[in-house]
Motif scaffolding. Structure first.
Motif, PDB file in Angstrom:
ATOM      1  N   HIS A   1       0.815  -1.216   0.000  1.00 18.49           N
ATOM      2  CA  HIS A   1       0.000   0.000   0.000  1.00 18.49           C
ATOM      3  C   HIS A   1       0.853   1.273   0.000  1.00 18.49           C
ATOM      4  O   HIS A   1       0.426   2.311   0.510  1.00 18.49           O
ATOM      5  CB  HIS A   1      -0.983   0.018   1.182  1.00 18.49           C
ATOM      6  CG  HIS A   1      -2.038  -1.042   1.087  1.00 18.49           C
ATOM      7  ND1 HIS A   1      -2.913  -1.112   0.028  1.00 18.49           N
ATOM      8  CD2 HIS A   1      -2.352  -2.070   1.916  1.00 18.49           C
ATOM      9  CE1 HIS A   1      -3.736  -2.142   0.212  1.00 18.49           C
ATOM     10  NE2 HIS A   1      -3.415  -2.741   1.345  1.00 18.49           N
ATOM     11  N   LEU A   2       2.027   1.196  -0.601  1.00 22.39           N
ATOM     12  CA  LEU A   2       2.904   2.361  -0.733  1.00 22.39           C
ATOM     13  C   LEU A   2       2.823   2.916  -2.157  1.00 22.39           C
ATOM     14  O   LEU A   2       2.654   2.169  -3.115  1.00 22.39           O
ATOM     15  CB  LEU A   2       4.338   1.988  -0.398  1.00 22.39           C
ATOM     16  CG  LEU A   2       4.597   1.518   1.035  1.00 22.39           C
ATOM     17  CD1 LEU A   2       6.050   1.091   1.198  1.00 22.39           C
ATOM     18  CD2 LEU A   2       4.234   2.598   2.053  1.00 22.39           C
ATOM     19  N   PRO A   3       2.974   4.229  -2.302  1.00 16.86           N
ATOM     20  CA  PRO A   3       2.959   4.826  -3.640  1.00 16.86           C
ATOM     21  C   PRO A   3       4.305   4.700  -4.335  1.00 16.86           C
ATOM     22  O   PRO A   3       5.321   4.397  -3.704  1.00 16.86           O
ATOM     23  CB  PRO A   3       2.638   6.291  -3.350  1.00 16.86           C
ATOM     24  CG  PRO A   3       3.218   6.539  -1.989  1.00 16.86           C
ATOM     25  CD  PRO A   3       3.057   5.243  -1.233  1.00 16.86           C
ATOM     26  N   ASP A   4       4.295   4.947  -5.640  1.00 17.51           N
ATOM     27  CA  ASP A   4       5.504   4.961  -6.449  1.00 17.51           C
ATOM     28  C   ASP A   4       5.728   6.385  -6.955  1.00 17.51           C
ATOM     29  O   ASP A   4       4.870   6.929  -7.656  1.00 17.51           O
ATOM     30  CB  ASP A   4       5.365   4.010  -7.627  1.00 17.51           C
ATOM     31  CG  ASP A   4       6.613   3.944  -8.477  1.00 17.51           C
ATOM     32  OD1 ASP A   4       6.909   4.950  -9.172  1.00 17.51           O
ATOM     33  OD2 ASP A   4       7.299   2.911  -8.463  1.00 17.51           O
ATOM     34  N   PRO A   5       6.850   7.022  -6.606  1.00 20.86           N
ATOM     35  CA  PRO A   5       7.063   8.414  -7.029  1.00 20.86           C
ATOM     36  C   PRO A   5       7.004   8.612  -8.534  1.00 20.86           C
ATOM     37  O   PRO A   5       6.499   9.646  -9.010  1.00 20.86           O
ATOM     38  CB  PRO A   5       8.460   8.732  -6.472  1.00 20.86           C
ATOM     39  CG  PRO A   5       8.625   7.800  -5.307  1.00 20.86           C
ATOM     40  CD  PRO A   5       7.918   6.544  -5.709  1.00 20.86           C
ATOM     41  N   ASP A   6       7.485   7.648  -9.305  1.00 23.84           N
ATOM     42  CA  ASP A   6       7.446   7.791 -10.765  1.00 23.84           C
ATOM     43  C   ASP A   6       6.011   7.777 -11.277  1.00 23.84           C
ATOM     44  O   ASP A   6       5.659   8.522 -12.197  1.00 23.84           O
ATOM     45  CB  ASP A   6       8.252   6.672 -11.430  1.00 23.84           C
ATOM     46  CG  ASP A   6       9.746   6.793 -11.151  1.00 23.84           C
ATOM     47  OD1 ASP A   6      10.213   7.924 -10.901  1.00 23.84           O
ATOM     48  OD2 ASP A   6      10.432   5.760 -11.172  1.00 23.84           O
ATOM     49  N   GLU A   7       5.169   6.925 -10.705  1.00 19.12           N
ATOM     50  CA  GLU A   7       3.763   6.896 -11.104  1.00 19.12           C
ATOM     51  C   GLU A   7       3.075   8.208 -10.767  1.00 19.12           C
ATOM     52  O   GLU A   7       2.241   8.704 -11.540  1.00 19.12           O
ATOM     53  CB  GLU A   7       3.045   5.727 -10.436  1.00 19.12           C
ATOM     54  CG  GLU A   7       3.475   4.366 -10.934  1.00 19.12           C
ATOM     55  CD  GLU A   7       2.772   3.222 -10.228  1.00 19.12           C
ATOM     56  OE1 GLU A   7       2.979   2.070 -10.641  1.00 19.12           O
ATOM     57  OE2 GLU A   7       2.027   3.477  -9.266  1.00 19.12           O
ATOM     58  N   ILE A   8       3.414   8.767  -9.620  1.00 18.23           N
ATOM     59  CA  ILE A   8       2.836  10.054  -9.238  1.00 18.23           C
ATOM     60  C   ILE A   8       3.265  11.135 -10.217  1.00 18.23           C
ATOM     61  O   ILE A   8       2.444  11.928 -10.702  1.00 18.23           O
ATOM     62  CB  ILE A   8       3.239  10.411  -7.794  1.00 18.23           C
ATOM     63  CG1 ILE A   8       2.550   9.462  -6.802  1.00 18.23           C
ATOM     64  CG2 ILE A   8       2.902  11.869  -7.476  1.00 18.23           C
ATOM     65  CD1 ILE A   8       2.959   9.661  -5.363  1.00 18.23           C
ATOM     66  N   GLU A   9       4.550  11.166 -10.513  1.00 16.33           N
ATOM     67  CA  GLU A   9       5.050  12.216 -11.397  1.00 16.33           C
ATOM     68  C   GLU A   9       4.422  12.131 -12.783  1.00 16.33           C
ATOM     69  O   GLU A   9       4.183  13.157 -13.435  1.00 16.33           O
ATOM     70  CB  GLU A   9       6.574  12.132 -11.492  1.00 16.33           C
ATOM     71  CG  GLU A   9       7.207  13.360 -12.115  1.00 16.33           C
ATOM     72  CD  GLU A   9       8.653  13.553 -11.712  1.00 16.33           C
ATOM     73  OE1 GLU A   9       9.154  14.688 -11.802  1.00 16.33           O
ATOM     74  OE2 GLU A   9       9.297  12.555 -11.298  1.00 16.33           O
ATOM     75  N   ALA A  10       4.113  10.927 -13.233  1.00 12.51           N
ATOM     76  CA  ALA A  10       3.502  10.754 -14.552  1.00 12.51           C
ATOM     77  C   ALA A  10       2.086  11.321 -14.620  1.00 12.51           C
ATOM     78  O   ALA A  10       1.573  11.583 -15.715  1.00 12.51           O
ATOM     79  CB  ALA A  10       3.488   9.276 -14.925  1.00 12.51           C
ATOM     80  N   LEU A  11       1.457  11.512 -13.467  1.00 14.29           N
ATOM     81  CA  LEU A  11       0.091  12.037 -13.431  1.00 14.29           C
ATOM     82  C   LEU A  11       0.041  13.564 -13.439  1.00 14.29           C
ATOM     83  O   LEU A  11      -1.032  14.146 -13.627  1.00 14.29           O
ATOM     84  CB  LEU A  11      -0.621  11.533 -12.169  1.00 14.29           C
ATOM     85  CG  LEU A  11      -0.905  10.031 -12.083  1.00 14.29           C
ATOM     86  CD1 LEU A  11      -1.403   9.684 -10.681  1.00 14.29           C
ATOM     87  CD2 LEU A  11      -1.940   9.621 -13.125  1.00 14.29           C
ATOM     88  N   ILE A  12       1.175  14.218 -13.238  1.00 13.18           N
ATOM     89  CA  ILE A  12       1.186  15.670 -13.078  1.00 13.18           C
ATOM     90  C   ILE A  12       0.961  16.363 -14.414  1.00 13.18           C
ATOM     91  O   ILE A  12       1.527  15.979 -15.441  1.00 13.18           O
ATOM     92  CB  ILE A  12       2.518  16.119 -12.447  1.00 13.18           C
ATOM     93  CG1 ILE A  12       2.634  15.548 -11.023  1.00 13.18           C
ATOM     94  CG2 ILE A  12       2.633  17.641 -12.414  1.00 13.18           C
ATOM     95  CD1 ILE A  12       3.988  15.757 -10.389  1.00 13.18           C
ATOM     96  N   THR A  13       0.093  17.367 -14.387  1.00 13.51           N
ATOM     97  CA  THR A  13      -0.198  18.195 -15.558  1.00 13.51           C
ATOM     98  C   THR A  13       0.006  19.659 -15.170  1.00 13.51           C
ATOM     99  O   THR A  13       0.231  19.974 -13.989  1.00 13.51           O
ATOM    100  CB  THR A  13      -1.644  17.990 -16.036  1.00 13.51           C
ATOM    101  OG1 THR A  13      -2.539  18.679 -15.134  1.00 13.51           O
ATOM    102  CG2 THR A  13      -2.017  16.522 -16.094  1.00 13.51           C
ATOM    103  N   PRO A  14      -0.105  20.573 -16.121  1.00 12.47           N
ATOM    104  CA  PRO A  14       0.008  21.992 -15.766  1.00 12.47           C
ATOM    105  C   PRO A  14      -1.060  22.476 -14.781  1.00 12.47           C
ATOM    106  O   PRO A  14      -0.897  23.542 -14.185  1.00 12.47           O
ATOM    107  CB  PRO A  14      -0.132  22.697 -17.121  1.00 12.47           C
ATOM    108  CG  PRO A  14       0.360  21.701 -18.118  1.00 12.47           C
ATOM    109  CD  PRO A  14      -0.101  20.373 -17.592  1.00 12.47           C
ATOM    110  N   ARG A  15      -2.131  21.693 -14.599  1.00  8.21           N
ATOM    111  CA  ARG A  15      -3.204  22.103 -13.698  1.00  8.21           C
ATOM    112  C   ARG A  15      -3.076  21.473 -12.309  1.00  8.21           C
ATOM    113  O   ARG A  15      -3.930  21.685 -11.451  1.00  8.21           O
ATOM    114  CB  ARG A  15      -4.564  21.763 -14.303  1.00  8.21           C
ATOM    115  CG  ARG A  15      -4.822  22.477 -15.634  1.00  8.21           C
ATOM    116  CD  ARG A  15      -6.239  22.267 -16.114  1.00  8.21           C
ATOM    117  NE  ARG A  15      -7.225  22.922 -15.264  1.00  8.21           N
ATOM    118  CZ  ARG A  15      -7.514  24.217 -15.311  1.00  8.21           C
ATOM    119  NH1 ARG A  15      -6.874  25.017 -16.165  1.00  8.21           N
ATOM    120  NH2 ARG A  15      -8.418  24.725 -14.526  1.00  8.21           N
TER     121      ARG A  15
END
Length: 415
Positions: free
Chosen positions: A156-170
């Motif tokens: 149940h831990l997050p993955d920083p790369d997966e999080i970063e891939a979700l980031i948009t200008p908004r």
């Protein structure tokens, strides 16, 4: 001529809070019929025989005569100073009483901070599973939740790369819940450092829900995010509800940390919104400083031989003895998030299971999909009952699952 109903906000169509939703209403109906329901849907210590520490209650009682007027919109000065001192001791950069806001529980402050932050359509990164108030507050303040997965296969831990891939200008903010509700995961230092780097690269505001900060089991460690964030803007959320078993006091707080100049406009917005609701509940704010400065009343509950430790072990034993269940052992907080192995059942559904469990076995849990996950085989329960009651709960869960598996087997045979 039929009367028109009063219309409601369209935003409510995307808001769920199954913790107190349809299943809880059905439980009340059953109770009205004389059934005794084991309610494991809410982490509410006072309903399970836990008490507010005596020194905290005494501080509230002794200051009632000084609690009859509004206080400053940010909260009582002695309380804010105690919060700031704790944050400074933990290493939070820029922590100060002027950057502390006290609210009627963390719930109110989540709403206030997102209201101060979001414009329509802006995005907030939330864990999946999440605590659903975060999703609701994002939507109700015009934002859009974007979920980063925290699967059982990864503890149940997050993955920083997966999080970063979700980031948009908004994207405006990254939310962490640590120790986690609903899973009980605690985040390693290295993971938190990586998430801070993601936030700094993309100029995101860190929102760290730490209400369960020192409810830890079997040597698990808690790392305050603000201390690792340094100059990166961070808001830390905490309160009296869980660590001090004072849910009904409705006392929560936030502490702003990071480079002050990067927080000036945001702090001004929070001050305005805090002033609009005048102030938080005054009498119970007097319990904050004694709680933070007083003795540790949680260690004996979570350590070996302690009540919470024993109930957690009863939960783990119940899962180990089950034909159907798996769980990632919770390292913190007050919950477990078991998963049902669905190989023996066709089209298992967490909501159907939770309703069946309630109506057939008088046990109320929360379906996992109520925490914004796609998988339909999880449920959440609180670790607050006594250990023997938890053992009984898992006997009832197993009976319910056996019946569902038998029905599923018949359906496969007929097909």
């Amino acid at each position: 001529m039929p009367q028109r109903t009063v219309p409601v906000s369209s935003r409510l169509g995307d808001v769920r809070y199954e913790i107190r939703g349809a299943l809880s209403r059905r439980a009340r109906e059953l109770e009205a019929e004389g059934r005794q329901i084991i309610r494991l849907n809410i982490g509410n210590p006072g309903l399970f025989g836990f008490s507010v520490p005596a020194h905290v209650r005494a501080a509230v009682e002794s200051h009632l005569d000084r609690s009859e007027a509004y206080c400053h919109q940010q909260g009582l000065q002695p309380a804010r100073e105690a919060i700031a001192e704790r944050e400074q001791a933990r290493g939070a950069f820029g922590a100060h009483a002027d950057n502390v806001f006290i609210g009627n529980g963390v719930s109110e402050l989540i709403d206030l901070t997102l209201r101060a932050l979001l414009n329509s359509g802006e995005e907030v990164l939330l864990p999946s599973p999440d605590y659903p108030l975060w999703s609701a507050a994002t939507v109700l303040n015009g934002g859009r939740p974007r979920y980063y997965p925290c699967p059982a296969s990864r503890g149940h831990l997050p993955d920083p790369d997966e999080i970063e891939a979700l980031i948009t200008p908004r994207t405006r903010a990254l939310v962490l819940v640590n120790p986690n509700n609903p899973t009980g995961a605690t985040y390693p230092r290295e993971l938190l450092q990586a998430l801070v780097q993601v936030a700094e690269r993309h100029r995101l505001l860190l929102l760290s829900d730490e209400i369960y900060d020192n409810i830890l089991y079997d040597g698990a460690e808690f790392h305050p995010l603000a201390a690792l964030a340094g100059e990166t803007p961070c808001i830390t959320y905490s309160g009296l509800s869980k660590m001090y078993r004072a849910c009904g006091y409705r006392v929560g707080w936030i502490s702003l940390s990071g480079t002050p100049s990067r927080l000036t406009e945001f702090r001004t917005a929070l001050d305005l919104l805090s002033a609009l609701r005048l102030c938080a509940n005054v009498p119970t704010q007097w319990g904050i400083a004694p709680a933070l400065d007083g003795p540790d009343t949680m260690a004996e509950l979570v350590g070996p031989g302690g009540r919470l430790h024993a109930t957690r072990q009863a939960m783990l034993d119940g899962v180990a003895q089950s034909e159907f269940l798996d769980v990632v052992a919770p390292q913190g907080a007050l919950y477990a998030f078991p998963a049902v192995r669905t190989e023996q059942m066709d089209a298992f559904d967490d909501e159907d299971f939770a309703l069946d469990l309630l109506q057939s076995e008088s046990v109320l849990v929360v379906p996992g999909t109520g925490f914004n996950i796609r998988e339909r085989n999880h449920f959440r329960l609180t670790l607050l009952p006594q250990a023997d009651e938890m053992a009984e709960v898992f006997l009832r869960i197993e009976r319910c699952l056996q019946r569902q598996a038998a029905r599923s087997g018949r359906a496969r045979h007929v097909a």
